[in-house]
Scaffold this motif. Sequence first.
Motif, PDB file in Angstrom:
ATOM      1  N   LEU A   1       3.034  -1.567  10.158  1.00 58.94           N
ATOM      2  CA  LEU A   1       2.584  -1.441   8.876  1.00 58.94           C
ATOM      3  C   LEU A   1       3.585  -1.753   7.717  1.00 58.94           C
ATOM      4  O   LEU A   1       3.929  -0.997   7.057  1.00 58.94           O
ATOM      5  CB  LEU A   1       1.945  -0.195   8.697  1.00 58.94           C
ATOM      6  CG  LEU A   1       0.877   0.674   9.510  1.00 58.94           C
ATOM      7  CD1 LEU A   1       0.936   2.078   9.105  1.00 58.94           C
ATOM      8  CD2 LEU A   1      -0.430  -0.023   9.413  1.00 58.94           C
TER       9      LEU A   1
ATOM     10  N   LEU B   1      -6.847   1.419   6.849  1.00 60.74           N
ATOM     11  CA  LEU B   1      -5.542   0.772   6.839  1.00 60.74           C
ATOM     12  C   LEU B   1      -6.064  -0.691   7.523  1.00 60.74           C
ATOM     13  O   LEU B   1      -5.252  -1.882   6.963  1.00 60.74           O
ATOM     14  CB  LEU B   1      -4.742   1.238   7.883  1.00 60.74           C
ATOM     15  CG  LEU B   1      -3.993   2.481   7.241  1.00 60.74           C
ATOM     16  CD1 LEU B   1      -3.041   3.380   8.211  1.00 60.74           C
ATOM     17  CD2 LEU B   1      -2.956   2.173   6.171  1.00 60.74           C
TER      18      LEU B   1
ATOM     19  N   LEU C   1       0.760   5.150   0.996  1.00 61.83           N
ATOM     20  CA  LEU C   1       0.199   6.304   1.889  1.00 61.83           C
ATOM     21  C   LEU C   1       0.753   7.547   1.885  1.00 61.83           C
ATOM     22  O   LEU C   1       2.125   7.697   1.980  1.00 61.83           O
ATOM     23  CB  LEU C   1       0.091   5.872   3.263  1.00 61.83           C
ATOM     24  CG  LEU C   1      -0.339   6.816   4.596  1.00 61.83           C
ATOM     25  CD1 LEU C   1      -1.739   7.294   4.008  1.00 61.83           C
ATOM     26  CD2 LEU C   1      -0.338   6.223   5.788  1.00 61.83           C
TER      27      LEU C   1
ATOM     28  N   LYS D   1       0.803  -1.089  -0.044  1.00 63.89           N
ATOM     29  CA  LYS D   1       0.127  -0.129   0.075  1.00 63.89           C
ATOM     30  C   LYS D   1       0.758   1.152  -0.010  1.00 63.89           C
ATOM     31  O   LYS D   1       1.893   1.106   0.612  1.00 63.89           O
ATOM     32  CB  LYS D   1      -0.906   0.033   1.347  1.00 63.89           C
ATOM     33  CG  LYS D   1      -1.813  -1.171   1.316  1.00 63.89           C
ATOM     34  CD  LYS D   1      -2.587  -1.238   2.651  1.00 63.89           C
ATOM     35  CE  LYS D   1      -3.437  -2.475   2.899  1.00 63.89           C
ATOM     36  NZ  LYS D   1      -4.302  -2.250   4.182  1.00 63.89           N
TER      37      LYS D   1
ATOM     38  N   LEU E   1      -4.529   6.757   0.622  1.00 65.11           N
ATOM     39  CA  LEU E   1      -4.180   5.633   0.710  1.00 65.11           C
ATOM     40  C   LEU E   1      -4.449   4.899  -0.587  1.00 65.11           C
ATOM     41  O   LEU E   1      -5.525   4.888  -0.955  1.00 65.11           O
ATOM     42  CB  LEU E   1      -4.838   5.134   1.894  1.00 65.11           C
ATOM     43  CG  LEU E   1      -4.579   3.458   2.059  1.00 65.11           C
ATOM     44  CD1 LEU E   1      -3.040   3.285   2.438  1.00 65.11           C
ATOM     45  CD2 LEU E   1      -5.517   2.850   3.199  1.00 65.11           C
TER      46      LEU E   1
ATOM     47  N   VAL F   1       3.106  -1.126   4.140  1.00 63.31           N
ATOM     48  CA  VAL F   1       2.851   0.393   3.841  1.00 63.31           C
ATOM     49  C   VAL F   1       4.021   1.333   3.281  1.00 63.31           C
ATOM     50  O   VAL F   1       4.922   1.098   4.133  1.00 63.31           O
ATOM     51  CB  VAL F   1       1.935   1.002   4.644  1.00 63.31           C
ATOM     52  CG1 VAL F   1       1.749   2.587   4.526  1.00 63.31           C
ATOM     53  CG2 VAL F   1       0.759   0.362   5.068  1.00 63.31           C
TER      54      VAL F   1
ATOM     55  N   GLU G   1      -4.096   0.959  -2.786  1.00 58.06           N
ATOM     56  CA  GLU G   1      -3.479  -0.164  -2.820  1.00 58.06           C
ATOM     57  C   GLU G   1      -3.848  -0.892  -3.994  1.00 58.06           C
ATOM     58  O   GLU G   1      -5.107  -0.828  -4.357  1.00 58.06           O
ATOM     59  CB  GLU G   1      -3.776  -1.270  -1.620  1.00 58.06           C
ATOM     60  CG  GLU G   1      -5.318  -1.024  -1.339  1.00 58.06           C
ATOM     61  CD  GLU G   1      -5.559  -1.905   0.117  1.00 58.06           C
ATOM     62  OE1 GLU G   1      -5.262  -2.863   0.298  1.00 58.06           O
ATOM     63  OE2 GLU G   1      -6.486  -0.939   0.735  1.00 58.06           O
TER      64      GLU G   1
END
Length: 682
Positions: A627, A681, A604, A602, A661, A630, A663
């Motif tokens: 995370l 998240l 961010l 992901k 965000l 991320v 993904e």
Amino acid sequence: MATNQKSNRLIAEKSPYLLQHAHNPVDWYPWSEEAFDKARRENKPVLVSIGYSTCHWCHVMAHESFEDAETAKILNENYVSIKVDREERPDIDSVYMKVCQALTGQGGWPLHVFLTPDQKPFYAGTYFPKDSLYGRPGFKDVLLTLKKQYDRNPEKIEKIAAQIVGSLSEKTESGAGLSRDVLDRVYESLSQSFDPVYGGFGGAPKFPAPHQLMFLLRYDRWKKKDRTLEMVRKTLDGIARGGIHDHIGGGFARYSVDEKWLVPHFEKMLYDQALLAMAYTEAYQVTGDSSYKQVIDDIFSYVRRELRDPDGGFYCAEDADSEGVEGKYYVWSPEEIKEVLGKEQGEWFCRAFDITDEGNFEGKNIPNMIQSEPGRLAKERALTEQEWAQSLEEAKKKLLKARDKRVHPHKDDKILTSWNALMIHALAKAGTVLHKNSYVNLAESAFRFIEKHLVVDGKLMTRYREGEAKYPAYLDDFAFLALACESLYEATFNPFYLIRMKHYTDIMIENFWDESDGVFSLNDKSSTRLVLQPKEVYDGAIPSGNSAAALVLLRIGERTGESRYPRLAGKLFAAFSGEVSAYPPGYTFMLTAWLYHCSVPKELVVLKGDKGEDFDEALDVLGSLFLPNVTLFAGDQDTLSQINSDLGLYSPIGGRTTYFLCEGFACHQPVTHLDQLLKQLS
């Protein structure tokens, strides 16, 4: 025993390990063309002896054989003898360790390999006693027997050497590519070897293997299994309570010789401190267990006090021995404790740390808390657990001050780029998670040290000592340094560090990538060729360069949006798939990269605005969360555009701090409240 009043050629070296042998009566050479030229001229075999300055059995063999006039005479008359510091020349060590493992089924240090003058190996072993002992052939007998064979049957020796090199040069056939089920197989294998009583995997000796624990933390997030977090916590708790942990001075020894983590091999390595700090930091993120925070602080307190160079770099290691005795610096008697703390406080401390008249190590005591019950002891003293812990900390400070008056173990004060990069990575990560600017400052200082002292004419070097930077950097140096740059970015959000991350990654690809194999070589293409070209992926005490490089390529791909990086990572996974799939637990850092790829990374972006939630407070909250998949960017529009022009296109909603965000090639609705982001998240 005898040593030269004269010095040999090693006296001109900077390596503490080579200098330890500079007054041996052995006519040592450093690894050099001069040594092999002499061997060719005189038709002599070559002995290559590989070790490092804090290696206990290296010291033993040095005292028994290399300081012995009779043994030295045999070597000087029959061989050309070469000494190698494995920490300066991991390429040489990698090649000949592979030879030793192939010939004997095991490896370790000291490592001794016998070569023809063209560097081809025909015999190998580790420690040899001076005379036959422990079921091992005596070193003098080995030297004389091999020389006789070399002289009588040169064709046979050449044939054996050629067969060894040919066998090890054969390419391993890769499998059909890595599959997701290999991640489940790692978990199952570690679960089967897990020690539910003391933690850790397998029997004695036990190594902490923090990269296995970091893999399990990611696996637990990706696919919840009942025992995953239990295995991590039990192991970290066991290591922290055991004698492998220096409860008085901080930091950890290399490994435990028993299953309880009680008796360590007392040497302390910089890389162990870094990797364990990373594991405890991530475990703290996952569990919130404050005892892990204490361990992290304990590690860095030791590193800053004992291993930090005044200019900001970090030294390699401290020896296991002092005054010729392993562990002497670290062990205590009850009387010594009471002399420092007084009778009453001393008795309580002895109860807390298993210090008895009988002793737990050769009549003395290694402080440990394996059986300690802090709650019960606090209650007996009518203290809260917090008050009890504070009293122990005060006692430790007094004992450390007293211990500091003892003869210290030898310190290997060379500074290695790769190990420093691991420590930078650990400090920056911990500083972010624990909100400790002092750790981030130490990390930035060490990074500046590398760029000031270990970059010569624009070229990264691997070792610095006493004003000299030497040896072109290896794959590990570039891969670990790139990861360190990313951690520094996430600790500071200064675009400079991502620019440097890309810089080191691009050089790594240019100088180390072998398109014919689809992997990275340990040496750069311009370095002196060895008899084999090492291309390592096994994650031993330290993750391999190829494993770290795989993660770097995926991460820099996310950072830049350039597809060429993940394409190379895909080739790496394919090239090593057969080897990794055959024994997955040996490749947990490579599989950490594979898990990152499989878990849908992901992106961010936290875009700073003039209104709404406080930007810095939001980053503090995000920094404390685990995370691992991320990729975080943060800053205002101008700052973000320096990293990636696409990031400069984001605009804050209503001038407020805004969270974007994305993904799986899709983006969530931008939000301006942190709690909304946290829901996305999760």
